[in-house]
Design a protein around this motif. Structure first.
Motif, PDB file in Angstrom:
ATOM      1  N   THR A 191      -3.027   4.800  -6.404  1.00 20.02           N
ATOM      2  CA  THR A 191      -1.566   4.905  -6.482  1.00 20.02           C
ATOM      3  C   THR A 191      -0.864   3.613  -6.058  1.00 20.02           C
ATOM      4  N   GLY A 192      -1.235   3.104  -4.889  1.00 20.05           N
ATOM      5  CA  GLY A 192      -0.575   1.897  -4.396  1.00 20.05           C
ATOM      6  C   GLY A 192      -0.776   0.719  -5.332  1.00 20.05           C
ATOM      7  N   TRP A 193      -1.978   0.612  -5.865  1.00 19.65           N
ATOM      8  CA  TRP A 193      -2.305  -0.516  -6.742  1.00 19.65           C
ATOM      9  C   TRP A 193      -1.522  -0.437  -8.053  1.00 19.65           C
ATOM     10  N   VAL A 194      -1.524   0.760  -8.663  1.00 17.74           N
ATOM     11  CA  VAL A 194      -0.793   0.938  -9.924  1.00 17.74           C
ATOM     12  C   VAL A 194       0.697   0.630  -9.721  1.00 17.74           C
ATOM     13  N   GLU A 195       1.246   1.180  -8.633  1.00 19.29           N
ATOM     14  CA  GLU A 195       2.698   1.069  -8.465  1.00 19.29           C
ATOM     15  C   GLU A 195       3.139  -0.296  -7.936  1.00 19.29           C
ATOM     16  N   SER A 196       2.289  -0.915  -7.119  1.00 18.36           N
ATOM     17  CA  SER A 196       2.703  -2.198  -6.541  1.00 18.36           C
ATOM     18  C   SER A 196       2.342  -3.374  -7.435  1.00 18.36           C
ATOM     19  N   ASP A 197       1.297  -3.221  -8.224  1.00 19.58           N
ATOM     20  CA  ASP A 197       0.853  -4.337  -9.063  1.00 19.58           C
ATOM     21  C   ASP A 197       0.985  -3.978 -10.550  1.00 19.58           C
ATOM     22  N   GLY A 229       0.822  -1.223   0.000  1.00 24.06           N
ATOM     23  CA  GLY A 229       0.000   0.000   0.000  1.00 24.06           C
ATOM     24  C   GLY A 229       0.849   1.264   0.000  1.00 24.06           C
ATOM     25  N   ILE A 230       2.010   1.203   0.668  1.00 24.41           N
ATOM     26  CA  ILE A 230       2.890   2.378   0.660  1.00 24.41           C
ATOM     27  C   ILE A 230       3.898   2.227  -0.473  1.00 24.41           C
TER      28      ILE A 230
END
Lengths: 381, 381
Positions: B227-233, A243-244
């Motif tokens: 943001t978290g979803w786009v960047e982490s996944d 999440g971060i």
């Protein structure tokens, strides 16, 4: 050995048998049950009270709390009475363990029934909780030298309620700062609390507990910037580690910078999120993103499954709004904190600005810095 | 039959052979290649220009554009010259198909070299693009009756670049509103454009094209709240159907309400996102969330794999900032739009407020509404 030596010097003993204070725990959620269960298992006299009558009846039928996890056993409760006045009468310490949204309502009950010699601790106060409580008493002319109004910076237990009278305590924090509104009372406060809880340490004053509120930095902002993920995938991701993401961490850095500036405006220094990760977990990194990623304690902690969660519903009005209000009072630009509040208002279709705690609620709207410092030191009422 | 009748009445013919205008397409990205390829395949004379010299050389070597998808074939280009002046000289219509962040730079080249009789169309203008272009010419005293300054409300093609001279056209929109700054020029503009593109329809004026900017509503806000979803996944989720979860849709409704209020302040009515989904896709629902969920055209459209994407980098400064600036000028509270801009600034660590397009860039900072309406109608320079 070191512990024993310290106990000799301080005169404290873990769970001393003499002069044991009696408690009433307000709240029967994750927090209230853990705190009441912990105290009961350590043979303190504990009452419990929650405004939910059905819960009170179920607790009365069970007569105590079943604790699992770090502690195990059945903690017998002293008194379980739906009457608020009876629940708190004759206890030494009133531990308020409810969401901060409920502080005002509880404060209005407390001001009616609290007696000389009693100590009230908000667990935790979020931002400005103890000041708001103090202000409720002040407006009624009920401040007394021998009543202590205090707040913890964060909650002592990591716990989950398993049933109306069942709780699992996953962890107990090693150290939690606590302060009375009139900080000259802190040694007295700590002495009282330490008989039951070695973990409470004195903070300089309630400005430190209120602005050292680290949890809130990690809550609303991370939730909002993962809204789609939380709602579409029911929080099926690692809250901190995924999440971060880098972009979320950047926003957190800006929000956190505003919190630090507000603290500076009232003349205190609070650690940044990144510094706090280092102090708490030894996490290092060139920026907040890296520091979070190297925090192994965060491994496996999943996100909430809904955005209708205290990370937004409690932390926006009771931590971000009072920070913004304080910032505004001292001419600090809080545009990033304000932006998070605004977006939360849309997401939840609620006006957190009007629901939230302000400098007016804290009773310091018309106080200059000197008066505020005198207030938290205890020089004035 | 209806089409034929309409063509007889309007005097338009699809790809008429007589009086074919010649074009220069500025830009060689997804958009520029699709537009130049389309025109070349329909036997229009097309030049192409981009500021990237390596791309120009590669295009010169290829001599044309290979088109796949809805159209197929090799479109031969007329002139490929790194010299801007030579690229646009003697063409009738200059189609600017670059990110809006580049409009100012291109405007400053155009003001030097555009000749009487030429028409410039921004594809699209985002918010205030044509006004900004017009203002660049105005400041240099280069406005002329016979130069048309226009903007499209959205881009005509859905296309992806496959190589320096290869593009796939997935779709061509059926109808795209376009307007000249001086709206009395719209019939002339449409007549010119329709020889090549039946799809362009006249908008009332550039206030309509600029504030009817629907795409921007779906872009920065959805990206930020994921943001978290786009960047982490890496964007491995359905952008519209999953990214616009109930809480995200709520925020969109508030942002969109501000856009509608700004439009009302300049005296025009633009459709809401929800209405637009109904007009465009027949989507129905009791709220925006439901309307998005019933839009089958969105099925399978995945999210960008990074937040370093034009959905933020272009749409925040070139759509949200000018909307906020217009709102501010007319006393409209744009706190939700502003909050999205602020959070985007943190996430990208850039000052989109200073990068973005304002009423000053549009040349209307000191204009009252009457003057603005006269400007877009063409009554004044």
């Amino acid at each position: 050995m070191a512990d024993k030596l310290r106990d000799e010097i301080t005169g404290n003993k873990k769970h001393a048998t003499g002069d044991k204070p009696s408690f009433c725990v307000i709240g029967a959620g994750n927090g209230g049950l853990a705190m009441a269960g912990y105290l009961a298992l350590h043979d303190f006299s504990v009452n419990i009270w929650t405004r939910d009558k059905d819960k009170m009846e179920a607790l009365a039928a069970a007569r105590g709390i079943e604790v699992e996890g770090k502690l195990k056993g059945f903690g017998e409760l002293n008194k379980i009475d739906v009457d608020f006045k009876k629940s708190i009468e004759n206890v030494d310490i009133i531990m308020v363990a409810i969401p901060a949204n409920g502080h005002k309502e509880i404060g209005q009950k407390l001001v009616k029934y609290v007696k000389p010699g009693q100590t009230i601790v908000l667990n935790p106060g979020r931002t400005g909780g103890a000041l708001e409580l103090y202000n409720i008493f002040r407006k009624e002319g009920k401040i007394r030298e021998d009543i202590i109004f205090a707040e913890a910076q964060t909650f002592l237990f990591v716990a989950r309620k398993l049933g109306v009278h069942k709780v699992k305590i996953f962890d107990i924090k090693r150290s939690v700062p606590v302060s009375a509104v009139r900080s000259y009372k802190n040694p007295e406060l700590i002495n009282k609390l330490r008989i039951a809880f070695q973990q409470f340490t004195p903070a300089s004053d309630v400005l430190h507990t209120s602005l050292g509120n680290i949890a809130v930095m990690f809550h609303p902002c991370v939730m909002l910037l993962n809204t789609g993920w939380v709602e579409s995938d029911h929080g099926n991701f690692e809250y901190y580690l995924e999440g971060i993401s880098p972009g979320v961490a950047k926003v957190l850095e800006y929000i956190d910078m505003e919190r630090i500036k507000i603290a500076e405006a009232v003349g205190i220094r609070v650690p940044s999120l990144k510094d706090w990760l280092y102090f708490s977990y030894g996490s290092t990194g060139s920026d907040l993103y890296e520091a979070v990623q190297t925090t192994s304690a965060y491994k496996g902690i999943m996100a909430p499954s809904t955005t209708h969660h205290r990370y937004i519903l409690e932390d926006v009005p009771m931590s971000l709004v009072p920070m913004s209000s304080l910032g505004h009072k001292f001419g600090i630009d809080t545009k990033y904190i304000d932006s998070i509040i605004n977006i939360a208002c849309c997401q939840q279709e609620r006006n957190f600005w009007s629901e939230g705690r302000t400098v007016e609620d804290m009773g310091i709207k018309n106080f200059d810095l000197k008066l505020i410092r005198r207030l938290v030191a205890g020089e004035i009422v």
